[in-house]
Design an enzyme around this catalytic site. Structure first.
Site, PDB file in Angstrom:
ATOM      1  CG  HIS A 349      51.040  22.221   9.328  1.00 39.62           C
ATOM      2  ND1 HIS A 349      50.097  23.012   9.422  1.00 39.62           N
ATOM      3  CD2 HIS A 349      50.101  21.085   8.447  1.00 39.62           C
ATOM      4  CE1 HIS A 349      48.804  23.638   9.186  1.00 39.62           C
ATOM      5  NE2 HIS A 349      48.390  21.961   8.443  1.00 39.62           N
ATOM      6  CD  GLU A 350      50.694  18.490   5.181  1.00 39.12           C
ATOM      7  OE1 GLU A 350      49.962  17.852   5.415  1.00 39.12           O
ATOM      8  OE2 GLU A 350      50.128  19.163   5.078  1.00 39.12           O
ATOM      9  CG  HIS A 353      47.548  17.083   9.170  1.00 43.49           C
ATOM     10  ND1 HIS A 353      45.710  17.966   9.373  1.00 43.49           N
ATOM     11  CD2 HIS A 353      47.219  18.269   8.364  1.00 43.49           C
ATOM     12  CE1 HIS A 353      45.786  19.448   9.555  1.00 43.49           C
ATOM     13  NE2 HIS A 353      47.263  19.454   8.751  1.00 43.49           N
ATOM     14  CD  GLU A 373      44.221  22.669   8.584  1.00 44.79           C
ATOM     15  OE1 GLU A 373      46.003  23.374   8.366  1.00 44.79           O
ATOM     16  OE2 GLU A 373      44.346  21.601   7.890  1.00 44.79           O
ATOM     17  CG  HIS A 436      43.221  25.392   5.360  1.00 49.77           C
ATOM     18  ND1 HIS A 436      41.757  25.083   4.456  1.00 49.77           N
ATOM     19  CD2 HIS A 436      43.947  23.818   5.294  1.00 49.77           C
ATOM     20  CE1 HIS A 436      42.502  23.503   4.352  1.00 49.77           C
ATOM     21  NE2 HIS A 436      43.229  23.037   4.855  1.00 49.77           N
TER      22      HIS A 436
END
Length: 540
Positions: A349-350, A353, A373, A436
């Site tokens: 996920h991170e 980004h 998100e 989010h």
């Protein structure tokens, strides 16, 4: 970017992530080898802008388009992404992607968020110092300690008509003790605050990934001349793992080992979470390379850096973060309620980004923030499916094994509203939610596209009907296209068609274009199912 767990807002999959876009950073230049494609695309922009009633999207004395990315499909189709400047000022929300037929000789279309050249004066009425004061006053609510204030004159065109504005950056420490880089956009004439957002995405006090998520894994390491090994992956761009030893910032100490056997499967050995961090980067790298043909987060063959055992002013850090400025991941050790933040879906996920920052650059405000998100939730989950570890079976749940008491997940893509805050369905005010929670629309769409509303091998997902907002109440039948087609459609939509201010209706258009490119053109079975999945979350 937030996830939510029992009413607790969590940034970027229960982490702190830095936004994919540093509002003060210059856009990365397109690779030099694509100079001809850039020239052709600029010519198309000029020709496209010359007809009556057509949008002005070409280089002029006032407007300059700067190439920041080029994608060339296998058949030679070219997609050139441009950032825009107006009289030398960055245009926030003014990016465009030019799509050309093979060899670039004929224009296919233009994806853009700003249809016409800005028509604003370039001389502000409000001086920079006064704008800085306004920005500081606005930012002080969420900022506990200010380290620096910067200002830059820009044209602000995100979700509104273009306006001359001051981009006031207030950097420092947030109320929760974490870092903050808050951008406040102040109208350069009236002094009105046009928008504000933080390019370090925070999660509230939640967080962690169990260090034994994926058991024993092979690691590519680096032999040292004097003997021993360093936890540096020379196969994947030189990714290395460092020990912050309880500090929040700093370079940290590179992990080394005498016998190339790392960790003991428990948090008693400091190297255990370093193993998870190394594996998280490796699986994310391999996923993007083998599924999407992307060579690393920035598509330049360079690995990121990971830092573990991050602390916060003497307190446990129950978060993790991706920072575009250092091109690095940092993981806290969690606390009595959460394991260290090194779970595989969190890493995916991170780092996604970072991918978003180098492609569409979705801004963290309004529906584009929700899409940012959702992209990390979607593709981070696809990293978990790609790894397919029996110790942590893949699913459409985010951070489900983070809580020590097993009370997860932090988010679910099957019915996002289950967290009590996320929206299952699109409605006109969904962009006013925290990004989010606004991400629920994209997450819900993706599950319906991949699996359908009543999959044979998974839980049913309710659909949206007229009037539904946060909670879907419908029972329509939606057929999926399968996870592998769905992930390719979303990635192509992100990297080729979405722009910084894309909203959910733009995302619908982008995924339909991607489905047409990949699976049989407009009107194909896959294309129709993409359309139906969006309708099932009320995006029509």
């Amino acid at each position: 970017m937030t996830l939510s767990l029992h009413g607790v807002a969590l940034a970027c999959a229960c982490l702190v992530a830095t936004l994919a876009v540093d509002a003060h950073a210059a856009a990365p230049a397109a690779p030099a080898r694509h100079a001809d494609a850039v020239s052709r695309a600029l010519a198309h922009l000029s020709a496209h802008s010359s007809g009556p009633g057509r949008p002005a999207l070409s280089n002029t004395e006032d407007v300059q388009f700067e190439a920041r990315d080029v994608i060339v499909d296998a058949d030679g189709t070219e997609h050139v992404r441009f950032a825009q400047r107006y009289r030398g000022l960055r245009v926030i929300g003014g990016d465009a992607v030019v799509h050309s037929h093979p060899t670039g000789h004929a224009l296919r279309g233009v994806s853009r968020t700003l249809a016409r050249q800005p028509a604003v004066g370039h001389l502000p009425s409000m001086p920079a110092e006064r704008a800085g004061q306004v920005g500081l006053e606005v930012a002080l609510a969420p900022v506990a300690q200010v380290e620096r204030v910067q200002h830059e004159l820009v044209v602000f065109a995100h979700r509104r008509a273009p306006a001359l504005a001051w981009d006031v950056l207030v950097a420092g420490t947030a109320d929760d003790g974490g870092p903050t880089e808050r951008h406040v956009f102040v109208d350069a004439h009236s002094g009105a605050v046009l928008d504000q957002f933080d390019t370090v995405m925070h999660a509230a006090a939640v967080g962690s990934g169990q260090s034994l998520f994926i058991g024993t894994v092979p690691l590519d390491t680096d032999s040292q001349a004097g003997g021993g090994f360093a936890l540096r992956d020379t196969v994947r761009g030189g990714h290395a793992v460092y020990d912050l030893k309880g500090q929040f910032t700093g370079a940290g100490t590179l992990f080394t080992d005498a016998d190339n056997t790392w960790g003991d499967g428990t948090t008693a050995d400091r190297a255990t979470v370093a193993v998870d961090a190394a594996a998280g980067h490796a699986y994310t790298w391999d996923y993007y390379l083998n599924v999407h043909g992307r060579r690393g987060i920035a598509n330049d063959g360079k690995g990121a850096t990971s830092k573990v055992h991050q602390g916060l002013n003497g307190r446990p850090w129950v978060n993790a973060l991706w920072s575009d400025s250092c091109f690095c991941m940092s993981y806290g050790d969690g606390d009595g309620s959460y394991w260290p933040l090194v779970a595989l879906d969190i890493a995916g996920h991170e780092m996604t980004h970072g991918v978003t920052s180098r492609t569409a650059g979705l801004l963290p405000s309004g529906e584009s923030g929700g899409l940012n998100e959702a992209t990390s939730d979607i593709l981070g989950s696809m990293v978990e499916f790609y790894a397919n570890r029996p110790e942590d079976p893949p699913d459409y749940l985010i951070g489900e094994r983070l809580p020590r008491d097993g009370s997860g997940p932090l988010r679910t893509m099957i019915q996002p509203s289950a967290d009590g805050a996320s929206a299952d369905c699109w409605y006109p005010d969904v962009g006013d939610l925290n990004a989010h929670y606004a991400s629920g629309v994209g997450n819900h769409f993706f599950y319906l596209l991949a699996e359908g509303s009543q999959p044979a091998s998974g839980p049913a997902s309710p659909t949206c009907q007229a009037g539904d907002t946060r909670v879907a109440t419908g029972h329509a039948s939606v057929k999926g296209v399968g996870r592998k087609k769905a992930e390719k459609i979303w990635y192509r939509a992100l990297s080729v068609y979405m722009t910084s201010s894309s909203d959910y209706h733009d995302a619908r258009d982008a995924t339909l274009s991607a489905a047409a490119d990949l699976y049989g053109g407009s009107g194909s079975k896959v294309w129709k199912r993409v359309k139906a999945a969006w309708a099932a979350v009320n995006v029509k």
